[in-house]
Write a protein that holds these residues in place. Structure first.
Motif, PDB file in Angstrom:
ATOM      1  N   GLN A 208       0.822  -1.207   0.000  1.00 45.11           N
ATOM      2  CA  GLN A 208       0.000   0.000   0.000  1.00 45.11           C
ATOM      3  C   GLN A 208       0.859   1.261   0.000  1.00 45.11           C
ATOM      4  OE1 GLN A 208       0.808  -1.889   2.412  1.00 45.11           O
ATOM      5  NE2 GLN A 208       0.486  -1.064   4.455  1.00 45.11           N
ATOM      6  N   ASN A 209       2.026   1.223   0.626  1.00 41.80           N
ATOM      7  CA  ASN A 209       2.912   2.383   0.620  1.00 41.80           C
ATOM      8  C   ASN A 209       3.434   2.669  -0.780  1.00 41.80           C
ATOM      9  OD1 ASN A 209       2.773   1.577   3.435  1.00 41.80           O
ATOM     10  ND2 ASN A 209       4.521   2.925   3.800  1.00 41.80           N
ATOM     11  N   ARG A 210       3.799   1.590  -1.493  1.00 41.70           N
ATOM     12  CA  ARG A 210       4.304   1.772  -2.848  1.00 41.70           C
ATOM     13  C   ARG A 210       3.233   2.391  -3.747  1.00 41.70           C
ATOM     14  NH1 ARG A 210       5.732  -4.224  -3.619  1.00 41.70           N
ATOM     15  NH2 ARG A 210       5.380  -4.539  -1.396  1.00 41.70           N
ATOM     16  N   CYS A 211       2.009   1.910  -3.595  1.00 37.44           N
ATOM     17  CA  CYS A 211       0.903   2.458  -4.370  1.00 37.44           C
ATOM     18  C   CYS A 211       0.675   3.926  -3.999  1.00 37.44           C
ATOM     19  CB  CYS A 211      -0.347   1.619  -4.110  1.00 37.44           C
ATOM     20  SG  CYS A 211      -1.768   2.069  -5.115  1.00 37.44           S
ATOM     21  N   PHE A 212       0.698   4.228  -2.716  1.00 36.70           N
ATOM     22  CA  PHE A 212       0.497   5.600  -2.253  1.00 36.70           C
ATOM     23  C   PHE A 212       1.553   6.529  -2.837  1.00 36.70           C
ATOM     24  CE2 PHE A 212       1.062   9.113   0.726  1.00 36.70           C
ATOM     25  CZ  PHE A 212      -0.240   9.539   0.922  1.00 36.70           C
ATOM     26  N   HIS A 459      -4.525  -7.080 -13.554  1.00 32.96           N
ATOM     27  CA  HIS A 459      -3.736  -6.145 -12.751  1.00 32.96           C
ATOM     28  C   HIS A 459      -3.340  -4.943 -13.611  1.00 32.96           C
ATOM     29  CE1 HIS A 459      -1.000  -4.534  -9.852  1.00 32.96           C
ATOM     30  NE2 HIS A 459      -0.969  -5.613  -9.110  1.00 32.96           N
ATOM     31  N   ILE A 460      -3.807  -3.746 -13.250  1.00 31.33           N
ATOM     32  CA  ILE A 460      -3.572  -2.581 -14.096  1.00 31.33           C
ATOM     33  C   ILE A 460      -2.112  -2.145 -14.093  1.00 31.33           C
ATOM     34  CG2 ILE A 460      -5.942  -1.767 -13.911  1.00 31.33           C
ATOM     35  CD1 ILE A 460      -4.974   0.337 -11.898  1.00 31.33           C
ATOM     36  N   PHE A 461      -1.318  -2.596 -13.104  1.00 30.20           N
ATOM     37  CA  PHE A 461       0.111  -2.285 -13.097  1.00 30.20           C
ATOM     38  C   PHE A 461       0.956  -3.475 -13.588  1.00 30.20           C
ATOM     39  CE2 PHE A 461      -1.306   0.194  -9.138  1.00 30.20           C
ATOM     40  CZ  PHE A 461      -1.700   1.284  -9.896  1.00 30.20           C
ATOM     41  N   HIS A 462       0.306  -4.506 -14.098  1.00 24.70           N
ATOM     42  CA  HIS A 462       0.939  -5.747 -14.574  1.00 24.70           C
ATOM     43  C   HIS A 462       1.454  -6.615 -13.419  1.00 24.70           C
ATOM     44  CE1 HIS A 462       1.856  -4.267 -18.959  1.00 24.70           C
ATOM     45  NE2 HIS A 462       0.597  -4.115 -18.598  1.00 24.70           N
ATOM     46  N   ARG A 463       1.941  -5.983 -12.353  1.00 24.00           N
ATOM     47  CA  ARG A 463       2.341  -6.713 -11.156  1.00 24.00           C
ATOM     48  C   ARG A 463       2.460  -5.681 -10.030  1.00 24.00           C
ATOM     49  NH1 ARG A 463       8.586  -8.506 -12.480  1.00 24.00           N
ATOM     50  NH2 ARG A 463       9.396  -6.476 -13.163  1.00 24.00           N
ATOM     51  N   ASP A 464       2.741  -6.137  -8.825  1.00 28.65           N
ATOM     52  CA  ASP A 464       2.836  -5.206  -7.712  1.00 28.65           C
ATOM     53  C   ASP A 464       3.924  -4.171  -7.967  1.00 28.65           C
ATOM     54  OD1 ASP A 464       0.868  -6.628  -6.443  1.00 28.65           O
ATOM     55  OD2 ASP A 464       2.228  -7.754  -5.141  1.00 28.65           O
ATOM     56  N   LEU A 465       3.629  -2.931  -7.607  1.00 29.78           N
ATOM     57  CA  LEU A 465       4.585  -1.843  -7.793  1.00 29.78           C
ATOM     58  C   LEU A 465       5.815  -2.034  -6.910  1.00 29.78           C
ATOM     59  CD1 LEU A 465       1.982   1.071  -7.756  1.00 29.78           C
ATOM     60  CD2 LEU A 465       3.284   0.296  -9.748  1.00 29.78           C
ATOM     61  N   ALA A 466       6.911  -1.441  -7.334  1.00 32.12           N
ATOM     62  CA  ALA A 466       8.166  -1.490  -6.584  1.00 32.12           C
ATOM     63  C   ALA A 466       8.556  -0.067  -6.184  1.00 32.12           C
ATOM     64  CB  ALA A 466       9.277  -2.109  -7.426  1.00 32.12           C
TER      65      ALA A 466
END
Length: 514
Positions: A208-212, A459-466
């Motif tokens: 959630q922090n990465r998304c934020f 998944h709209i970002f293809h995978r979890d954000l980094a």
């Protein structure tokens, strides 16, 4: 057999990142071929007329712009513009049996906080918190089109230990609960950590922090702007820039296999009625990491899973609100939050994690046509028609696996009921009708997005954000793969996700550096 046609670079996928890469490489004098399996370029950043016989050109999938650097627009000479929204957000609620809400943006913001909470405390906390995120944005955003900084270098660049701890080390829920007391205000802050991902405020992985972070650093301000002419205006401009620079773009041409020895690659291409091979010094793949692995015959990465509902609507008029103190044109001009109080978001996540559609689905809406009426035909605009785009949260793909159509219908009904709870008339009374008499509304679940756009798990970002810093496995630009001449230029790259063009730019820079 004749030798295959050969290029300096072949780009697999004509979405916006692939087009950015193509334009940069062609402008640098490289021979470039773009392969796109669909009939048009643009990928998820397209404008279409989804309703039969209706002259409304909607941004069908992605719809707002924040992360696209002015640098890319300027360097590629794009005929593309965005407009600021007059309101950031409106969040309706009921307090003391009275319909009210929180309006953020413009001169009314302080008064709106005070009316909702009874004091200036939350407003002042809001100003401090987002002052901090803006300072971080000013330092991080310019790095997105530079080689990846190391973790320590990025921390030193931010020069704020508390901000670093808040955004990079502790679950964002800690800061939300520390800075804000009001449940509704907490929820409005938290939504930026949840758009396009599935996580709790206190998830220890910090997903959630990465998304934020990516939601608050765009343009060094965190503003989310409206693309003039719709999202397709951007990808049309990118396609023109790539072609004018000399890139060749072939639609209805699908790459099915990549074979490489690290210095030269051969790409098998399926086109209508034929299959052939092209060769390249470098291949840039504007597709998901899962698709990249399939093309190379490599072991696929862990499955991805989207968690959103996307709804497009056309209305004959904006609906009246129960909160009569706010004009609907102001409420819908920004992000209109539904069931996004802090407790409501936690409840929805708990429902979905337990395998149930959220009882009260959280979602948010905005009206593109209020800021940019050019997406409507002249007749519709003159008659006061408006578009609405809804994005639902906490609906992971697994909830649709048994019966996608039934789950979609159930979720859409519950989501619209949540909106109706804050309206003075049913939304369905405002829906326009297409030439067949059907209401102008369409909904897309993660499985729909997977089928239509090949987004893994939707998944709209293809995978979890980094996080936007280098690790042992990221490479210099965050686009490198295990194969020296194969680069990932899609949303699954480090610093990918959203409509940014950043992975396309960075993959082009990595290719030119070879």
């Amino acid at each position: 057999m004749p030798a295959p046609d050969s290029y300096d670079a072949v780009i697999v996928g004509g979405g916006h990142n692939g087009l950015v890469a193509a334009a940069y490489l062609a402008r640098a004098g490289r021979s470039v071929l773009v392969l796109e399996r669909l009939a048009t370029t643009g990928g998820a950043a397209v404008s279409t007329r989804p309703f039969a016989g209706v002259d409304a050109r909607l941004s069908r999938y992605s719809y707002l712009v924040s992360l696209l650097p002015d640098k890319i627009v300027r360097e590629l000479g794009l005929d593309f513009a965005v407009r600021k929204r007059t309101v950031s957000s409106y969040t309706p609620t009921v307090r003391g049996g009275r319909a009210t809400g929180l309006l953020v943006g413009g001169e009314r913001t302080r008064d709106s906080f005070a009316a909702l909470t009874g004091s200036d405390r939350e407003y002042e906390a809001w100003q401090r918190f987002y002052g901090m995120t803006r300072r971080v944005a000013e330092r991080i955003f310019p790095t997105l089109t530079e080689p990846l900084p190391g973790r320590d270098a990025l921390r030193e660049r931010i020069e704020d230990p508390e901000a670093w701890r808040t955004l990079f080390e502790e679950p964002i829920g800690v800061a939300v609960e520390k800075h804000f007391a009001d449940d509704l205000v907490r929820g409005v802050v938290l939504t930026d950590a949840l758009i396009g991902t599935f996580a709790d405020a206190h998830d220890p992985t910090l997903l959630q922090n990465r998304c934020f972070l990516y939601h608050v650093i765009g343009g060094s301000t965190g503003d989310w702007d409206v693309p003039v002419g719709g999202m397709g205006a951007l990808t049309d401009a990118l396609a023109r820039a790539a072609r004018e620079a000399g890139a060749e773009i072939r639609v209805r041409h699908e790459a099915t296999r990549i074979e490489t020895d690290g210095t030269r690659a051969e790409i098998t291409v399926r086109s209508p009625g034929a299959e052939h091979v092209v060769a390249a010094r470098t291949v840039l793949v504007n597709a998901s990491p899962q698709a990249l692995a399939a093309l190379l015959g490599d072991e696929p990465p862990a499955p991805a899973e989207g968690a959103q509902l996307k709804v497009n609507m056309l209305l004959t008029r904006l609906p009246r609100l129960r909160d009569r103190s706010v004009d609907p044109r102001a409420a819908f001009a920004g992000t209109f939050h539904i069931a996004e109080g802090y407790g409501q978001l936690a409840d929805a996540h708990r429902d979905a994690a337990a395998g149930r559609l959220p009882a009260v689905p959280p979602s948010e809406i905005y009206c593109h046509s209020l800021t940019d009426p050019s997406i409507l035909g002249p007749d519709l605009a003159a008659r006061g028609y408006q578009t609405l785009t809804l994005f639902g949260l906490h609906t992971p793909a697994r909830l649709f696996a048994a019966d996608n159509a039934a789950a979609r219908a159930e979720l859409l009904a519950a989501t619209l009921a949540g909106l109706d709870a804050h309206l003075d008339e049913p939304l369905t009374d405002c829906l326009a009708r297409d030439e067949n008499g059907e209401p102008c509304i369409e909904a897309k679940t993660p499985l729909d997005l997977e089928r239509e756009l090949r987004l893994p798990g939707g998944h709209i970002f293809h995978r979890d954000l980094a996080f936007p810093y280098a690790t042992e496995s990221t490479g210099r630009w965050g686009v490198e793969t295990a194969h020296a001449n194969v680069l990932l230029c899609g949303a699954g790259a480090v610093r990918g996700g959203g409509v940014s063009g950043v992975p396309g730019h960075n993959a082009a820079m990595a290719a030119l550096g070879r």
